[in-house]
Design a protein around this motif. Sequence first.
Motif, mmCIF file in Angstrom:
data_model
loop_
_atom_site.group_PDB
_atom_site.id
_atom_site.type_symbol
_atom_site.label_atom_id
_atom_site.label_comp_id
_atom_site.label_asym_id
_atom_site.label_seq_id
_atom_site.Cartn_x
_atom_site.Cartn_y
_atom_site.Cartn_z
ATOM 1 N N GLN A 113 0.847 -1.191 0.000
ATOM 2 C CA GLN A 113 0.000 0.000 0.000
ATOM 3 C C GLN A 113 0.880 1.237 0.000
ATOM 4 O O GLN A 113 1.706 1.407 0.906
ATOM 5 N N PRO A 115 0.971 5.237 0.313
ATOM 6 C CA PRO A 115 0.194 6.425 0.693
ATOM 7 C C PRO A 115 0.429 7.560 -0.293
ATOM 8 O O PRO A 115 1.376 7.531 -1.088
ATOM 9 N N THR A 129 -4.762 6.086 -1.733
ATOM 10 C CA THR A 129 -3.733 5.070 -1.570
ATOM 11 C C THR A 129 -3.743 4.124 -2.765
ATOM 12 O O THR A 129 -4.796 3.638 -3.182
#
Length: 225
Positions: A113, A115, A129
């Motif tokens: 993931q 950001p 994200t």
Amino acid sequence: MIHEVDEVLKGLLSSGALARSGIDISFDAPTRDWAARRNGPVINAFLYDIHEDMKRRQSGFAPVYDERKVVTKHRTPPRWFRLSYLVTAWTRQPQDEHRLLSAVLGSLLPHDQLPPSALPGTLRELGQTVTLTLGGIQTETRSLAEIWSALGGELKPSVDLLVTAPFPAFAEYDAGPPVTKGGAVRLSRLDEEPQEQPRERAHRPHQVAAAAAARLGTGAPEEPE
């Protein structure tokens, strides 16, 4: 947006276990002609499929805030797309290719993931994200055998990488100024007669005189002509 995802992947593949290795990162189609022209070890990330993630499509409008947390615009939500990459390693020996693929996994697995702060340009501005999925189920439209057949090459060990990213295909509308003062409501009793405005009383003197005569028990004066 796609070129920004390429930029992110190139940075991730050039870091971690592959930092300072000097290995080239390529996004070209790994055809036989391309393989014959390469001069050294290469990690290839070939984008072979693009389709929208229909489960993440949204309707309506989303607010856009400025630095004071005041709504300045309304925009339609971004559309989400699934970008499928075929990641392969190219060296002279199969063992070396396997080592490079292990390094690829070691470099990408910690970043499932990403950001907004780790994204460039438009992706950062969207504030969403971006997700990375490694070794997942193959795309619904193409199999690995079909991909390699279309490329004209032989099947090689590969890592299937799926990147889900937003695409800024929205319309924007300016928002009105914020409401800073509430409305006022005036209440009156049900048995209370509405008061006449001064201007109305000034134009109806005979009615005032008639009401006064009725209270005194006298006859009502004649209305003026």
